[in-house]
Design a protein around this motif. Structure first.
Motif, PDB file in Angstrom:
ATOM      1  N   THR A 157      -1.931   8.816   4.970  1.00  0.00           N
ATOM      2  CA  THR A 157      -1.506   9.463   3.734  1.00  0.00           C
ATOM      3  C   THR A 157      -1.427   8.414   2.647  1.00  0.00           C
ATOM      4  O   THR A 157      -1.066   7.256   2.907  1.00  0.00           O
ATOM      5  N   ALA A 158      -1.769   8.789   1.428  1.00  0.00           N
ATOM      6  CA  ALA A 158      -1.821   7.825   0.330  1.00  0.00           C
ATOM      7  C   ALA A 158      -0.811   8.186  -0.741  1.00  0.00           C
ATOM      8  O   ALA A 158      -0.511   9.357  -0.979  1.00  0.00           O
ATOM      9  N   ALA A 159      -0.276   7.166  -1.380  1.00  0.00           N
ATOM     10  CA  ALA A 159       0.642   7.337  -2.494  1.00  0.00           C
ATOM     11  C   ALA A 159      -0.030   6.879  -3.778  1.00  0.00           C
ATOM     12  O   ALA A 159      -0.890   5.989  -3.763  1.00  0.00           O
ATOM     13  N   GLU A 160       0.366   7.500  -4.877  1.00  0.00           N
ATOM     14  CA  GLU A 160      -0.082   7.049  -6.191  1.00  0.00           C
ATOM     15  C   GLU A 160       0.978   6.080  -6.720  1.00  0.00           C
ATOM     16  O   GLU A 160       2.142   6.447  -6.878  1.00  0.00           O
ATOM     17  N   VAL A 161       0.549   4.851  -6.962  1.00  0.00           N
ATOM     18  CA  VAL A 161       1.471   3.804  -7.392  1.00  0.00           C
ATOM     19  C   VAL A 161       1.071   3.333  -8.784  1.00  0.00           C
ATOM     20  O   VAL A 161      -0.088   2.984  -9.029  1.00  0.00           O
ATOM     21  N   GLU A 162       2.058   3.354  -9.678  1.00  0.00           N
ATOM     22  CA  GLU A 162       1.849   2.834 -11.030  1.00  0.00           C
ATOM     23  C   GLU A 162       2.729   1.607 -11.216  1.00  0.00           C
ATOM     24  O   GLU A 162       3.943   1.673 -11.044  1.00  0.00           O
ATOM     25  N   LEU A 163       2.103   0.494 -11.571  1.00  0.00           N
ATOM     26  CA  LEU A 163       2.809  -0.764 -11.801  1.00  0.00           C
ATOM     27  C   LEU A 163       2.583  -1.185 -13.243  1.00  0.00           C
ATOM     28  O   LEU A 163       1.451  -1.356 -13.685  1.00  0.00           O
ATOM     29  N   LYS A 164       3.678  -1.315 -13.978  1.00  0.00           N
ATOM     30  CA  LYS A 164       3.597  -1.715 -15.386  1.00  0.00           C
ATOM     31  C   LYS A 164       4.522  -2.905 -15.602  1.00  0.00           C
ATOM     32  O   LYS A 164       5.648  -2.916 -15.101  1.00  0.00           O
ATOM     33  N   TRP A 165       4.048  -3.891 -16.308  1.00  0.00           N
ATOM     34  CA  TRP A 165       4.893  -5.035 -16.615  1.00  0.00           C
ATOM     35  C   TRP A 165       4.773  -5.389 -18.094  1.00  0.00           C
ATOM     36  O   TRP A 165       3.771  -5.089 -18.745  1.00  0.00           O
ATOM     37  N   THR A 166       5.835  -5.995 -18.595  1.00  0.00           N
ATOM     38  CA  THR A 166       5.880  -6.395 -19.996  1.00  0.00           C
ATOM     39  C   THR A 166       6.141  -7.893 -20.072  1.00  0.00           C
ATOM     40  O   THR A 166       7.109  -8.402 -19.497  1.00  0.00           O
TER      41      THR A 166
ATOM     42  N   GLY B 233       2.761 -11.036 -24.069  1.00  0.00           N
ATOM     43  CA  GLY B 233       1.514 -10.497 -24.588  1.00  0.00           C
ATOM     44  C   GLY B 233       1.505  -8.987 -24.734  1.00  0.00           C
ATOM     45  O   GLY B 233       0.531  -8.420 -25.228  1.00  0.00           O
ATOM     46  N   GLY B 234       2.581  -8.322 -24.279  1.00  0.00           N
ATOM     47  CA  GLY B 234       2.624  -6.873 -24.391  1.00  0.00           C
ATOM     48  C   GLY B 234       2.763  -6.212 -23.035  1.00  0.00           C
ATOM     49  O   GLY B 234       3.162  -6.849 -22.046  1.00  0.00           O
ATOM     50  N   ALA B 235       2.450  -4.926 -22.944  1.00  0.00           N
ATOM     51  CA  ALA B 235       2.578  -4.146 -21.714  1.00  0.00           C
ATOM     52  C   ALA B 235       1.227  -3.994 -21.041  1.00  0.00           C
ATOM     53  O   ALA B 235       0.204  -3.751 -21.698  1.00  0.00           O
ATOM     54  N   GLN B 236       1.220  -4.136 -19.727  1.00  0.00           N
ATOM     55  CA  GLN B 236       0.013  -3.973 -18.926  1.00  0.00           C
ATOM     56  C   GLN B 236       0.305  -3.001 -17.781  1.00  0.00           C
ATOM     57  O   GLN B 236       1.443  -2.943 -17.286  1.00  0.00           O
ATOM     58  N   THR B 237      -0.712  -2.252 -17.338  1.00  0.00           N
ATOM     59  CA  THR B 237      -0.507  -1.223 -16.317  1.00  0.00           C
ATOM     60  C   THR B 237      -1.598  -1.287 -15.265  1.00  0.00           C
ATOM     61  O   THR B 237      -2.785  -1.493 -15.594  1.00  0.00           O
ATOM     62  N   GLN B 238      -1.205  -1.123 -13.992  1.00  0.00           N
ATOM     63  CA  GLN B 238      -2.141  -0.947 -12.880  1.00  0.00           C
ATOM     64  C   GLN B 238      -1.840   0.386 -12.199  1.00  0.00           C
ATOM     65  O   GLN B 238      -0.670   0.702 -11.976  1.00  0.00           O
ATOM     66  N   ASN B 239      -2.861   1.139 -11.878  1.00  0.00           N
ATOM     67  CA  ASN B 239      -2.715   2.383 -11.124  1.00  0.00           C
ATOM     68  C   ASN B 239      -3.606   2.312  -9.897  1.00  0.00           C
ATOM     69  O   ASN B 239      -4.809   2.044 -10.008  1.00  0.00           O
ATOM     70  N   ILE B 240      -2.993   2.556  -8.731  1.00  0.00           N
ATOM     71  CA  ILE B 240      -3.746   2.507  -7.493  1.00  0.00           C
ATOM     72  C   ILE B 240      -3.320   3.651  -6.585  1.00  0.00           C
ATOM     73  O   ILE B 240      -2.204   4.164  -6.674  1.00  0.00           O
ATOM     74  N   SER B 241      -4.214   4.067  -5.717  1.00  0.00           N
ATOM     75  CA  SER B 241      -3.927   5.038  -4.669  1.00  0.00           C
ATOM     76  C   SER B 241      -4.052   4.296  -3.345  1.00  0.00           C
ATOM     77  O   SER B 241      -5.125   3.763  -3.021  1.00  0.00           O
ATOM     78  N   VAL B 242      -2.946   4.252  -2.586  1.00  0.00           N
ATOM     79  CA  VAL B 242      -2.918   3.357  -1.442  1.00  0.00           C
ATOM     80  C   VAL B 242      -1.973   3.889  -0.360  1.00  0.00           C
ATOM     81  O   VAL B 242      -0.954   4.515  -0.675  1.00  0.00           O
ATOM     82  N   PRO B 243      -2.295   3.688   0.920  1.00  0.00           N
ATOM     83  CA  PRO B 243      -1.336   4.030   1.988  1.00  0.00           C
ATOM     84  C   PRO B 243      -0.121   3.112   1.920  1.00  0.00           C
ATOM     85  O   PRO B 243      -0.214   1.974   1.468  1.00  0.00           O
ATOM     86  N   LEU B 244       1.018   3.612   2.374  1.00  0.00           N
ATOM     87  CA  LEU B 244       2.242   2.815   2.376  1.00  0.00           C
ATOM     88  C   LEU B 244       2.805   2.637   3.776  1.00  0.00           C
ATOM     89  O   LEU B 244       3.986   2.322   3.935  1.00  0.00           O
ATOM     90  N   ASP B 245       1.961   2.832   4.806  1.00  0.00           N
ATOM     91  CA  ASP B 245       2.457   2.606   6.156  1.00  0.00           C
ATOM     92  C   ASP B 245       2.614   1.123   6.450  1.00  0.00           C
ATOM     93  O   ASP B 245       3.273   0.738   7.426  1.00  0.00           O
ATOM     94  N   GLN B 246       2.045   0.294   5.583  1.00  0.00           N
ATOM     95  CA  GLN B 246       2.245  -1.156   5.639  1.00  0.00           C
ATOM     96  C   GLN B 246       2.728  -1.613   4.262  1.00  0.00           C
ATOM     97  O   GLN B 246       2.453  -0.966   3.248  1.00  0.00           O
ATOM     98  N   PRO B 247       3.462  -2.728   4.183  1.00  0.00           N
ATOM     99  CA  PRO B 247       3.912  -3.206   2.867  1.00  0.00           C
ATOM    100  C   PRO B 247       2.732  -3.418   1.922  1.00  0.00           C
ATOM    101  O   PRO B 247       1.654  -3.884   2.316  1.00  0.00           O
ATOM    102  N   LEU B 248       2.936  -3.069   0.686  1.00  0.00           N
ATOM    103  CA  LEU B 248       1.920  -3.223  -0.359  1.00  0.00           C
ATOM    104  C   LEU B 248       2.211  -4.493  -1.151  1.00  0.00           C
ATOM    105  O   LEU B 248       3.334  -4.693  -1.620  1.00  0.00           O
TER     106      LEU B 248
END
Length: 568
Positions: A22-31, A34-49
């Protein structure tokens, strides 16, 4: 370029990672500067990400996780500089440093607030399924669930109304030559719901968009005001109360996976009556006044009430009755999910056991709209989640059919429809904390339940003898006993050493010397009065009224008395 390594480890309330495949939608945003940046990934979470933030001097990180089997979670991390104190705003997340990186341990739950929706406009009629529990907003009052906020005589919303609640101080009747309440040993206390705790409607199970579709259940929860201190070392005590079956009471029927006609549907002949919602109000807050009685006891616990759907007729549907809560692992998972949700919601510790401003529907999402982001308290220290403390299983009337299997059934009997990794807990862990059984006039007629009273007594006493300083409370009236003498109906219990108090022809009360078990049997004549005070709850049944009213009245008396004796 300096970077920050982030490790996300997700787990459910049992500590297990999401199922592989099963996959989760993960959104990672950091500031950073230089401003705000975003990563979006679809990934299983049965192991640490593991993800790398390509900046060391970030000031804020926002992480959102949406997994199809769990409620979406998010956390915001803030700091003033690389060496400054780190704060985060989700009590279900623990953050620890790993060298130059951070490890986030996130708990994923399966409980969410029920949505709310405005009731039909005056003069219009609602039909079928509704997008949530009806809400009501009035001038000078915050938004609340409709039933709690609608003014009634004397023009005070139920939530704020002060009522005089009467409870038993002793299950043994006191005086035969009196009328009504004067026959019993009681105490009175004025109670206002707003002064005692908070109420929530919750959903437990799959999201409405889950594929394949998963069952979703309506759950009523009451949490008492708690001292502004840390979670008790023994965990949060819970009373799990089962209402009578909805199958024979005119509720809209719903077939597995219970996605239609449940839980927010209205009756065909009513404009705003949500029967599955109303049953929770009736038992906890209005007719039986269980919450008020528990408050009077001085030994309040979190009360959890699963509201189950009425099923269509036929054997293919009957197998879903009371599932998955008629097993120890099914009930354990429900209670653990609720306790952990309350923790994430902010209940318990640091004064939050007395702040219920976000309860009673005031912070619930409206209809099918996304929930509004709510301000959350940030901390630099992880707040350990509470464990599940002493558990009481209680049931009224035909709930016998749901609670009786709990005495022996450890595992979910339909794991293909209620997967254990989603609806199952730990039967052994449940057995270790299951301390009390409250029989609130459970149905004893085999023709109504298919359960022989002797079989019930045998299994109940076997559970009682199972250890862990268990407690047993039984309260019955003619509705379930008929004319059978108590010593014949409960012959094995009568054979245990005990003391007896009796009013011949009216009542018997048995209790053990050590106080671990109590049984009270009331005749109809005892529980019907010529007159009664109308300002005292619960209302004492009148001789001129329906004799069936002694049945819920017995349950109300029993719940208040058992609460007074509850082990803490």
């Amino acid at each position: 370029m300096a970077t920050t390594r982030l490790t996300l480890a997700a787990s459910d309330v049992l500590g297990n990672p999401p199922q592989a495949g099963t996959a989760a939608e993960v959104e990672l945003k950091w500031t950073d500067p230089g401003g705000a940046q975003t990563q979006n990934i679809s990934v299983p979470l049965d192991q640490p990400l593991v993800r790398v933030v390509p900046a060391e001097d970030w000031s804020r990180i926002d992480l959102k996780v949406a997994h199809p089997d769990y409620v979406p979670e998010s956390v915001t991390l803030k700091r003033d500089g690389p060496d400054a104190t780190l704060y985060w705003d989700n009590r279900g997340v623990a953050v620890t440093r790993e060298g130059d990186g951070l490890r986030l341990t996130m708990e994923l739950g399966r409980v969410r607030q029920s949505p709310v929706t405005p009731p039909p406009y005056t003069g219009t009629r609602a039909h079928g399924d509704q997008p949530g529990v009806f809400l009501w907003e009035t001038a000078g009052q915050p938004r609340r669930y409709a039933v709690l906020n609608q003014p009634g005589p004397p023009a005070t919303p139920l939530w704020l109304e002060k009522v005089n609640v009467r409870t038993l101080t002793d299950a043994a009747p006191a005086r035969a030559g009196q009328d009504g309440w004067d026959r019993l040993r009681t105490t009175d206390q004025v109670v206002a719901l707003a002064d005692t705790g908070g109420f929530l409607w919750l959903e437990y199970g799959g999201d409405s968009g889950a594929l394949p579709p998963q069952p979703r259940f309506l759950v009523a929860v009451w949490a008492p005001k708690a001292p502004p201190s840390s979670v008790p070392a023994g965990g949060l005590d819970v009373v799990c109360y089962f209402t009578p079956s909805t199958a024979t009471r005119g509720y809209p029927v719903s077939a597995y996976p219970f996605s239609a006609n449940y839980p927010y549907s209205v009756r065909r002949d009513s404009t705003a009556d949500q029967p599955y919602v109303v049953v929770g109000y009736r038992h906890l807050l209005r007719d039986l006044n269980l919450v008020q009685a528990q408050h009077v006891s001085g030994r309040p616990a979190v009360v959890v009430v699963p509201i189950l759907p009425a099923l269509p007729p036929g054997k293919d549907n009957e197998k879903f009755a009371w599932q998955p809560f008629n097993s120890q692992e099914g009930t354990h998972r429900l209670l653990l999910e609720v306790v952990r949700f309350l923790h994430r919601f902010g209940y318990g510790g640091s004064g939050s056991g007395t702040d219920f401003s976000g309860w009673q529907g005031s912070s619930a999402p409206v209809g099918r709209l996304p929930a509004l982001a709510a301000a959350r308290r940030s901390s630099s220290v992880a707040t350990p989640p509470p464990s599940l403390g002493n558990v009481t299983v209680s049931g009224f009337s035909s709930a016998m059919m749901g609670v009786f299997p709990l005495l022996t059934r450890k595992e979910i009997s339909l794991p293909d429809r209620f997967p254990r990794h989603l609806f199952g807990g730990d039967a052994a862990a449940f057995d270790a904390v299951w301390r009390e059984w409250w029989d609130l006039d459970l149905e004893l007629k085999a023709e109504a339940t298919g359960i022989q009273a002797a079989d019930y007594e045998r299994r109940l006493l076997r559970w009682f003898a199972g250890g862990n300083d268990r407690r047993l409370r039984l309260y019955h009236c003619d509705h379930t006993m008929g004319s059978t003498p108590p010593a014949r109906r409960f012959a094995a219990l009568a054979g245990l050493p005990h003391k007896t108090a009796a009013l011949p022809g009216l009542a018997e009360e048995w209790h053990s010397e050590d106080g671990r078990w109590t049984a009270a049997f009331y005749r109809a004549q005892l529980l019907r009065a010529r007159t009664r005070p109308d300002d005292v709850l619960p209302l004492f049944p009148l001789e001129a009224a329906d004799a069936g009213l002694i049945h819920p009245f017995t349950a109300a008396l029993g719940f208040g008395h058992a609460s007074r004796l509850r082990a803490v």
